[in-house]
Design a protein around this motif. Structure first.
Motif, PDB file in Angstrom:
ATOM      1  N   UNK A 164       0.838  -1.196   0.000  1.00 29.21           N
ATOM      2  CA  UNK A 164       0.000   0.000   0.000  1.00 29.21           C
ATOM      3  C   UNK A 164       0.875   1.248   0.000  1.00 29.21           C
ATOM      4  N   UNK A 165       1.865   1.292   0.879  1.00 29.35           N
ATOM      5  CA  UNK A 165       2.890   2.335   0.853  1.00 29.35           C
ATOM      6  C   UNK A 165       4.239   1.679   1.113  1.00 29.35           C
ATOM      7  N   UNK A 166       5.294   2.307   0.605  1.00 30.25           N
ATOM      8  CA  UNK A 166       6.646   1.808   0.830  1.00 30.25           C
ATOM      9  C   UNK A 166       7.595   2.953   1.057  1.00 30.25           C
ATOM     10  N   UNK A 167       8.552   2.755   1.939  1.00 31.98           N
ATOM     11  CA  UNK A 167       9.579   3.764   2.216  1.00 31.98           C
ATOM     12  C   UNK A 167      10.952   3.168   1.951  1.00 31.98           C
ATOM     13  N   UNK A 168      11.695   3.820   1.094  1.00 34.27           N
ATOM     14  CA  UNK A 168      13.055   3.429   0.750  1.00 34.27           C
ATOM     15  C   UNK A 168      13.995   3.867   1.870  1.00 34.27           C
ATOM     16  N   UNK A 169      14.685   2.917   2.504  1.00 33.79           N
ATOM     17  CA  UNK A 169      15.641   3.283   3.553  1.00 33.79           C
ATOM     18  C   UNK A 169      17.081   2.956   3.147  1.00 33.79           C
TER      19      UNK A 169
END
Length: 206
Positions: A164-169
Motif C-alpha cells: 500500500x505504501x513503501x519507504x526506501x531506507x
C-alpha cells in the motif's frame, strides 16, 4: 517491450523541505534509471520475459533463467519498488476514509501504526524498505532487504502482501540531507505520503 523510467508527477523540488531536490533528482534519474537499464539487458536477451509487467515478473521470478534470477530480483525489484515509491509521494494529502478505518482497526490507532512502521524502517539493517501491506484482508507492517518486494512472497522476500505504501531506507534515499539520521528521514516521510494514492491501492485490493 522494455522497461522505461517513469516520469515523476511533480518537480524534483516539490517535496521540499522534507525531501530535498538534489536527492530526488539523483535518486530518480541515476539510481532508478540504473535499475531500469540493468533489467532491460535481461529482457533483451530473453524477450519472452517482456510480456510480463514488472510486478508480474517479480511475483514469478521462477520464470527468469536461474543464472539471471538474482540479478532481476535486484534490478526488476528496484524498478518496481521505486515506481511505487514515486507515486506514493505528495505534499498535502490526508489519511481518511476506509484506509484510515482499516489502520485504526488493525493497529488500534494511527499513532500505533506509525510507531510500527517507523520501527520497521529504522531497524532494517543496511539497505531495504519498510512497507504497509494488505494480506488476507488485514493490514500489516513489514520490511524487506535490498530491493526485495512483498509481492515476491515469503520464500524469496521473507514476507508477503500487497504493498500500500513503501519507504526506501537505502542511504542514497536520504544521506545528502539527513546524513546518518535515518529516524529524521523516516519522520519526514509522514509529511509527504500520498494518502490519496494509498487509499486507491487499498480500495482496489481489499
Amino acid at each position: 517491450m522494455s522497461y522505461t523510467l517513469p516520469s515523476l508527477p511533480y518537480a524534483y523540488d516539490a517535496l521540499e523541505p522534507h525531501f530535498d531536490k538534489q536527492t530526488m533528482e539523483i535518486h530518480h534519474s541515476k539510481h532508478h534509471q540504473a535499475y531500469v537499464t540493468n533489467a532491460n539487458t535481461v529482457l533483451e536477451a530473453y524477450p519472452e520475459l517482456a510480456q510480463y509487467s514488472v510486478e508480474e515478473l517479480i511475483k514469478n521470478l521462477d520464470k527468469v533463467p536461474a543464472d539471471k534470477r538474482t540479478f532481476m530480483r535486484n534490478n526488476a525489484g528496484g524498478h518496481a519498488n521505486h515506481s511505487l515509491f514515486w507515486q506514493g509521494l505528495k505534499i498535502g494529502t490526508t489519511l481518511t476514509g476506509d484506509l484510515k478505518a482499516a489502520i485504526e482497526h488493525d493497529f488500534s490507532s494511527v499513532e500505533k501504526f506509525q510507531e510500527a512502521f517507523e520501527k520497521a524502517a529504522a531497524t532494517r539493517f543496511g539497505s531495504g524498505w519498510a512497507w504497509l501491506v494488505l494480506k488476507d484482508g488485514k493490514l500489516a507492517v513489514v520490511s524487506t532487504a535490498n530491493q526485495d518486494n512483498p509481492l515476491m512472497g515469503e520464500p524469496v522476500a521473507g514476507v508477503s502482501g500487497y504493498p500500500i505504501i513503501g519507504l526506501d531506507v537505502w542511504e542514497h534515499a536520504y544521506y545528502l540531507k539527513y546524513q546518518n539520521k535515518r529516524p529524521d528521514y523516516i519522520k519526514a516521510f509522514w509529511k509527504v505520503v500520498n494518502w490519496d494514492k494509498a487509499s486507491e491501492r487499498y480500495a482496489a485490493n481489499k
